[in-house]
Design an enzyme around this catalytic site. Sequence first.
Site, short mmCIF file in Angstrom:
data_model
loop_
_atom_site.label_atom_id
_atom_site.label_comp_id
_atom_site.label_asym_id
_atom_site.label_seq_id
_atom_site.Cartn_x
_atom_site.Cartn_y
_atom_site.Cartn_z
N ASP A 11 54.54 -14.08 67.01
CA ASP A 11 54.23 -14.43 66.31
C ASP A 11 55.13 -16.02 65.94
O ASP A 11 54.73 -16.76 64.89
CB ASP A 11 54.36 -13.13 64.74
CG ASP A 11 53.42 -14.11 64.20
OD1 ASP A 11 52.07 -14.44 64.19
OD2 ASP A 11 53.55 -12.79 63.03
N CYS B 66 74.74 -13.82 61.55
CA CYS B 66 76.07 -13.40 61.97
C CYS B 66 76.88 -13.23 60.40
O CYS B 66 76.98 -11.50 60.98
CB CYS B 66 76.30 -14.24 62.36
SG CYS B 66 78.22 -13.55 63.53
#
Length: 369
Positions: A277, A348
Site C-alpha cells: 500500500d 528507531c
Amino acid sequence: MPPMNVLIKPASGLCNMHCDYCFYCDEISKRSQEVYGLMSDITIKNVIRKTISHAEGSITYAFQGGEPTLCGLGFFEKVIALQKQYNRHGIRIYNSFQTNGYLIDDSWCEFFQKNHVLVGLSVDGVQETHDLFRHTKTGEPTYKIIEQAARKLDRYKVEYNILTVVNKKTAERVKEIYKDYRKHGWRYQQYIACLDPMGEEHGKNEYALTPDEYGEFLVKLFDLWYQDYQKNQAPYIRQFYNYVQIMTGQCPESCEQTGQCGIQIVVEADGSVFPCDFYVMDPYYLGNFNKDRIQVINNRRKEIGFIERSRKLSRECRECKFYFICRGGCQRNRDFYEENQGYKNYFCKSYQTFFEHSLERITKIADEL
C-alpha cells in the site's frame, strides 16, 4: 501456502475528504497517472476470479482508498456475488473495509452486518485533533459525522475497529484520547505513525511526528493500556498484542512487526498490481489482473527485489538489544545509510525508548498466557 491477502482500491485515489497528511495523496502525485477512476465490473471480476482460484484455505479482501464508499453499495453487492460464484473449493473468504465514515448510513450498515464485513473507521482522537487535519475539501469539520457513523455501526452490531494516525497533535493528547475512546466503547484500536512525504526531509510539515514525540506517545499509551490490562479491562491495541505474540514465540500478524515485507497484492482501480500500500507507484508495478496471471505478478515481485530490499538492515539495527522484538519496523519508515550499507528506521529512538520502558511488562504478559 499461507492465507492470501488482497488489498483493493476500487475508487483509486478519489476521496470525499481532504486529510492534510494523506500518504496516498502523496504517492499518487509521484506516479505517471494519479487517479484511475472507479473500478469496472470486468476488473473486479478478474481480480476475484484469479485470486480465489490461487488461494488455499482462506483469502482476505481488504477494500481501501481513496474512499471505497464512493463506488456505491451496488459495486460491493457484486463483489459478494462474484466471491460466491468463483469460490468453487470452499475457501474461507473474509472481507474488510477501511472508510473515513463520511457516507456511512443505514444501508451500508445493513450490508456490513449481513455479509460479516470487518470495518475500519478512521478517527484521529478527540474532536479538536480529528478536525485539525481530517476535514472536507472545503475545510469543514468531519468529527461529528464520523461519530454518528460509529453509532450507526454500533446499532447494527457491525464489527469495527478504530484506526488512528499518530501525528504531532494526537501524540500530545494521548491520555485524553485513550479515555475518550473508552467512553465511546471503542475496544479495538490501531495506531499508525504519521508518514512524512516520500523522499522529503523528515519533520517539515505541521503534522509531522518526531522520534521523541512518538516514543513518548507509545510509553504513555502503554502505561494507560497496562493499567486496564491488570484490571482485565484493556482494549485490543494491535501493536501491543503483536509484541506479546512475538514474546510467546508466535509470528505477528502485522507486517511491520515481522522484520521484512511480506507477499501482498495491492490492486488499483484499473487492475494494476503493486507489492504494498505504501509503494503504489510506477517503479513497483507488478502487472495487471486484466491481462496477467498471478505467477507473472509474483515473478515480477522477485525481479524488482522488493522483499529482499527490506532485509537489508544496518549493522546498528541488527546488533541492537531490542532487535529480536522490534525487527526494524516498517520499511516505509526506514532510511538507507551508505556507511552502514543498510536501512535504519526513522523512529528507531522511539522504539528504544518504548522497549526500555515496557519490555519487562510485555514479557510478563506473555509469560502469563
